[in-house]
Write an enzyme that holds these catalytic residues in place. Structure first.
Site, short mmCIF file in Angstrom:
data_model
loop_
_atom_site.label_atom_id
_atom_site.label_comp_id
_atom_site.label_asym_id
_atom_site.label_seq_id
_atom_site.Cartn_x
_atom_site.Cartn_y
_atom_site.Cartn_z
N ALA A 164 54.04 -127.57 -53.20
CA ALA A 164 54.04 -126.13 -52.93
C ALA A 164 55.26 -125.47 -53.56
O ALA A 164 55.14 -124.46 -54.26
CB ALA A 164 54.00 -125.89 -51.43
N ARG A 175 39.97 -140.82 -38.06
CA ARG A 175 41.35 -141.30 -37.87
C ARG A 175 41.84 -141.20 -36.43
O ARG A 175 42.41 -142.15 -35.90
CB ARG A 175 42.30 -140.45 -38.74
CG ARG A 175 42.19 -140.74 -40.20
CD ARG A 175 43.10 -139.82 -40.99
NE ARG A 175 42.98 -140.10 -42.42
CZ ARG A 175 43.61 -139.43 -43.37
NH1 ARG A 175 44.40 -138.44 -43.05
NH2 ARG A 175 43.46 -139.76 -44.63
#
Lengths: 639, 250, 246
Positions: A46, A332
């Site tokens: 980012a 998960r």
């Protein structure tokens, strides 16, 4: 409690919002851009992509990172890939489907408008990265290859071997280095942000410490962009890099920025178990191993026998037993939670008792060792290197570990926080992943924010700031710099008996136990009592050697742990306040009869944004309610 | 396990350094090399001695932050980075020499920490493909032969740790430069800047005080990303052709 | 094994700054790779010469007339021979000068060695290129003085065969009958072999011809070539000392 959060979501139909917003956004003319100074903290996907693109647009950018080079930010460690709704596989993918999968994966705790924009931009990201020379995997015909990932029903993941994060980061890093050569970006490596400076309530600068010389100084700018990653290291042991920390976002929070959903943390089920208290870091093993490995523990508590001595009927293949439809391939969070459960029952394996077997013997019998070697050879090698065990002969031992944090600073559609001028990108903000992130979406979000969103939305703020330049001579800067210096001097003057690592490890154990894979009110309350005591002890008894005016790694670590000790309290408070289970946040009190996460959409379909209220005061909770117009809220089921 | 460590200590770049002896006691064989140093540092801190400074970050072998020369070998014995080295590779009561990466272009910062920003300067000189954000064509409009893409990926795997420079008796940065020049030069996207890229990167490498290649291939032997030395042949060729074009002004 | 110099001062000299000319040809030579190209190119010329010279010398096994005729042929080339000699000398000198310049830069690039050496891939041959090269230089000078300029043994100048040609054949036999001369020659050739065993593959790599497919072939080919050169040259003094050639 008076603040009202305006996410500034554009009106109009979902698929038109972003283009409409861009069309209506303010602009800064090219000849005016060099007059604006921008600070970017962090150089991961980012930060680097934002700094490079803003520099390219003509802004005057300063970029800071604590690593010795921007190329080393932890985005580099992402393995799997990056999603994009290109539909190159002609398997029915679309922007809407990626949007829907992300919203559902996030267990309906993210903003529709942001997520739709992310899915739209995913197309441009791949174009941009390919043009930069990112060596994505290709088919024999020379076109881009895809694979499926994370339980979705289409193949939309682009990848570069197991090093997608590395290659995408190098692409952004190279773009950044080009801008540095052009003179539009000035890079400050080995420099850590210690505080945010506000002038008249606007973010106008930062306080930094040069990690080589120890020098502390300030930088002024027209806007500040934080891209400083997640806070997973609050747990001490995680798959994050050693240096990952909460300091930049926490300091911004203490200056007024709201911290949203801090209790949303993601636990990865297939990591190599902790082998001893000296351990500094956990290593993630690709989730793909669960395609062929069978997860089990002995039925008997504390069974001392080696795995090959335990007959089949005395093994508990608990995932297959409880989730016959998905078996070892449950998502998960479910896989992680169940591993914790059997270990808590005393049936865990390995020296620490915190591990479960991931057994390939059946797969080897069925497909032959060579096939398994072909599929997972490098992973087995890595496992052997770390544990000195041969997973072809004896089952692997795995245990869940923290690896991503969905919470972060609250931002609006422009990625600006409630503090004017302060923008937050990537893992550091809360915006796109809700309560749980889908695989291969972190890279997508980092690059979307950096390359495409912030370069366009920041003008909305900057256009209002013409002629309002801040200067480091202003008293606000002097005061913040002084505060930072005092804090460092205080850390150095304590000269107590316990090392920084000891405190960090203690804090990590506590929050992992009480605010980890499964949480309950009692445990969270206990943590909320213990953390302030731990923090008080830290400030009385920590031992930081050396002095401030030099390269001092213990001092760096001390500052970060001091912030974790404050942040941990907010994380536990948020977990306690959210009386529901959703995504990565599992409250034992709120589960279905089958043991699944039980959401409470009536009361908790909101973003919990916390406002700092002072050192010994409970922070204020401000809610941004989430509206769903385009998707229907539903219960996840994997039975 | 117990070890005798001989560790290079140096207060800062302006001070002289020397080896100091430390005992690493009761180190579990499952500990990584850096965890062994963590253990030593904890005991140093407890006794009031300044801990040993060393670089590390991801500790999973990909970020390229960790360094160290262990018994004369950058990243120590075996494949991979220092963070992926485990103490069971050593024998009990071994003497282990730990030094920083040594090269004029990597000036010392403290103890085992050196400044590798010269690599960033080399990338700045041309290690990129200039793409204005948003102007990229549709990704699949430019097919890349799988062989080229795979080879480019092999070169791109470089983690920029600098061990090649540390291992080279001449501190040459050829393997690092060749990896980037090959990665970008093998792809069709990288052709427009191919010649200027190689010339600028090689000149910058020289200006920064890296040595030249004498084809010992120590770099290839220790490279944790297993970058092949044949990329350096490719670099030589690219550089010569680009220079020849300049000389002939074509 | 330990060269550790305790309490020594780390080198504080800043990295040397290298500048590049505006002229692209000069700039090429100023760069590290450019100089390497020159070393490799001249090295290649010298390799070709070493092989050609070997072919000439081996004619000793075809008898006195053959090798003396070959010698006459060379001398009869006149100015062309001198042109070749000057060319070879230039290549030789350039090879050495560029190498020494590189070596100086390399010494500055690695101001401090490691306390323990941990070589992984380099060979004795690759590490001793500079020293083997310099000793070869001494050898070549002696060799030229002995057989080309014939100053070490003035009677070489007055040896003629029955056809009146300069008797190279007898000169070689006379020269190598001296075991010290033969020994020095063999040592020189051994160093040359060492030099070539790394040098040939190095030339292929530096000129940018090497690639994954040929890399191992080039490495072993270079060593084979070097030992062929050694056996070829050394066969002459050996056969002379053993009395096979008289």
């Amino acid at each position: 409690m008076s603040m009202i959060l305006d996410p500034k979501i554009p009106s109009g139909p979902l698929e038109k919002k972003w283009s409409k917003h861009r069309g209506e956004s303010k602009l800064v003319a090219p000849n005016n851009r060099p007059k604006f100074d921008l600070i970017v903290v962090g150089s991961g996907l980012a930060g680097a992509s934002a700094a490079a693109t803003l520099g390219e647009l003509g802004y005057n950018v300063k970029c800071f990172c604590f690593q010795d080079s921007p190329r080393r930010a932890h985005s580099i460690a992402a393995q799997g890939g990056i999603n994009a709704a290109k539909n190159y596989q002609n398997d029915g993918d679309s922007v809407f489907r990626l949007f829907y999968d992300t919203i559902k994966g996030g267990d309906f705790r993210s903003r529709e408008a942001n997520v739709y924009r992310l899915a739209e931009i995913s197309l441009n990201i791949i174009d941009q990265c390919v043009a930069q020379g990112v060596p994505f995997a290709r088919e024999y015909g020379g076109l881009l290859a895809n694979r499926s990932f994370g339980g979705v029903q289409v193949s939309r993941t682009f990848y570069a071997r197991g090093q997608t994060g590395q290659q995408l980061l190098l692409g952004a890093y190279q773009a950044l280095q080009h801008e540095i050569a052009e003179g539009t970006v000035k890079m400050y490596p080995r420099t850590e942000m210690l505080d945010l400076v506000l002038v008249n309530g606007h973010a106008k600068g930062i306080v930094v410490r040069n990690l080589v010389t120890g020098e502390i100084n300030t930088h002024a700018a027209d806007a500040v962009i934080l891209a400083t990653g997640g806070y997973g290291n609050v747990f001490y042991l995680s798959t994050n890099a050693k240096g990952c920390n909460v300091t930049a976002t926490w300091r911004a929070h203490k200056r007024g920025a709201l911290f949203a959903n801090p209790c949303f943390t993601q636990i990865h089920p297939t990591c190599i178990p902790v082998s001893g208290p000296y351990q500094a870091k956990l290593t993630l093993m690709s989730e793909s191993l669960r395609n062929d490995g069978r997860v089990w523990v002995p039925k008997k508590k504390g069974d001392p026998r080696s795995p090959d001595q335990i007959p089949k009927e005395e093994r508990d293949y608990y995932l297959e037993r409880k989730y016959p439809a998905f078996g070892n391939l449950v998502p998960r969070d479910i896989a992680s939670r169940n591993a914790k459960e059997v270990c808590d029952q005393g049936r865990g394996v390995g020296p620490s008792g915190l591990g479960v077997y991931l057994d390939f013997s059946d797969a080897i019998q069925r497909h032959g060792e060579s096939t398994i070697r072909e599929r997972y050879g490098n992973l087995f090698e890595m496992y052997q290197n770390i544990t000195n065990e041969n997973a072809y002969k004896t089952p692997m031992r795995i245990y869940p570990a923290v690896h991503y944090t969905m919470g972060g600073l609250w931002v609006d559609y422009n990625l600006m926080t409630n503090v004017p001028g302060l923008h937050v990108l990537g893992e550091a903000n809360f915006s796109d992943h809700g309560a749980n992130r889908l695989g291969a979406s972190a890279l997508m979000q980092g690059l979307s924010d950096g390359y495409f969103v912030i370069p366009s939305t920041i003008a909305n703020y900057l256009a209002t700031q013409m002629g309002k330049k801040a200067s480091t001579e202003q008293p606000e800067f002097k005061a913040a710099e002084n505060e930072a210096r005092c804090r460092i001097n205080r850390l150095l003057s304590i000269k107590g008996k316990k090392t920084v690592t000891t405190f960090h490890r203690e804090l990590g154990l506590l929050v992992w136990d009480k605010c980890g894979m499964a949480r309950d009110a009692q445990g969270l309350q206990e943590a909320l009592q213990k953390i302030p005591a731990m923090r008080a002890e830290f400030w009385e008894n920590v031992n930081v050697l050396g002095d401030g005016a030099e390269f001092n790694q213990a001092l760096e670590h001390a500052g970060r742990v001091a912030d974790f000790l404050e942040f941990a309290e907010l994380m536990c408070l948020d977990a306690l306040e959210r009386n529901e289970s959703c995504g990565g946040h599992f409250r034992l009190e709120f589960q279905t009869k089958e043991g699944e996460a039980l959401r409470d959409d009536e009361h908790y379909c909101h973003v919990a944004a916390w406002e700092y209220a002072g050192p010994h005061t409970r922070p204020n909770l401000i809610k941004e309610s989430l509206g769903f117009e385009y998707v229907k809220l539903s219960q996840r089921s994997y039975k | 396990m117990n070890f005798k460590l001989k560790v290079w200590r140096q207060k800062d770049g302006a001070s002289p350094g020397s080896f100091k002896d430390y005992d690493a006691k009761d180190v579990p064989s499952e500990a990584s090399f850096l965890e062994m140093l963590d253990i030593v540092n904890e005991s140093l801190a407890a006794s009031g001695e300044d801990p040993i400074a060393f670089d590390s970050d991801c500790r999973e072998g990909i970020c390229g932050t960790c360094s160290l020369v262990i018994n004369g070998i950058p990243h120590g014995p075996g494949k991979g980075t220092t963070c992926q080295l485990y103490m069971r590779r050593f024998a009990d009561s071994d003497t282990i020499w730990i030094e920083p990466f040594r090269a004029a272009a990597f000036p010392p910062i403290k103890d085992l920490v050196v400044d590798r920003s010269a690599f960033d300067r080399i990338i700045e000189a041309g290690g990129y493909i200039v793409v204005r954000t948003g102007s990229a064509p549709e990704a699949n409009s430019l097919p890349v032969a799988k062989h080229d893409a795979d080879l480019a990926m092999e070169a791109a795997a470089c983690i920029g740790c600098g061990a090649c420079v540390a291992a080279c008796p001449n501190s040459a940065a050829m393997l690092f430069v060749s990896a980037k020049v090959s990665h970008l030069g093998l792809l069709p996207q990288g052709q427009a800047e191919r010649e200027s890229r190689v010339i600028h990167m090689v000149r910058k490498m020289d200006e920064l005080g890296f040595g030249s290649c004498r084809n010992h291939y120590e770099c290839e032997a220790i490279c944790p990303a297993e970058v092949s030395a044949t990329f350096m042949a490719r670099l030589n060729q690219d550089y010569a052709l680009a220079s020849a074009k300049k000389v002939l002004a074509v | 094994m330990l060269i550790a110099s305790f309490m020594s001062v780390a080198s504080l000299s800043p990295a040397p700054v290298r500048k590049f000319s505006k002229n692209p040809l000069i700039a090429f030579y100023q760069s590290s790779i450019g100089k390497k190209y020159v070393v490799a190119g001249t090295g290649l010329i010298l390799i070709v010469y070493v092989l050609g010279h070997l072919v000439g010398n081996l004619q000793i096994f075809s008898g006195q007339e053959r090798i003396n005729a070959y010698s006459k042929f060379l001398h009869d080339l006149g100015p062309i021979l001198w042109l070749v000699r000057v060319f070879l000398l230039a290549a030789f000198v350039t090879h050495i000068v560029a190498t020494i310049q590189l070596a100086q830069e390399n010494r500055l690039a690695k101001p401090r060695k490691y306390a323990v050496t941990g070589y992984q891939r380099s060979t004795m041959a690759s590490r001793t290129m500079l020293i083997s090269g310099l000793i070869i230089l001494c050898f070549v000078i002696y060799h030229l003085l002995q057989f080309t300029l014939q100053v070490t043994d003035p009677k070489f100048r007055h040896m003629h065969d029955s056809l009146g040609h300069h008797d190279v054949y007898r000169m070689l036999i006379l020269g190598f009958k001296n075991p010290f001369v033969s020994l020095f020659y063999t040592v020189g050739l051994f160093l040359l072999t060492n030099h070539l065993s790394h040098g040939f593959a190095s030339v292929v790599q530096t000129l940018g011809i090497n690639n994954r497919k040929i890399a191992s072939f080039v490495a072993s080919g270079g060593q084979t070539l070097a030992w062929v050169v050694f056996i070829g040259y050394v066969s002459i003094p050996v056969t002379i000392l053993l009395g096979i050639i008289k």
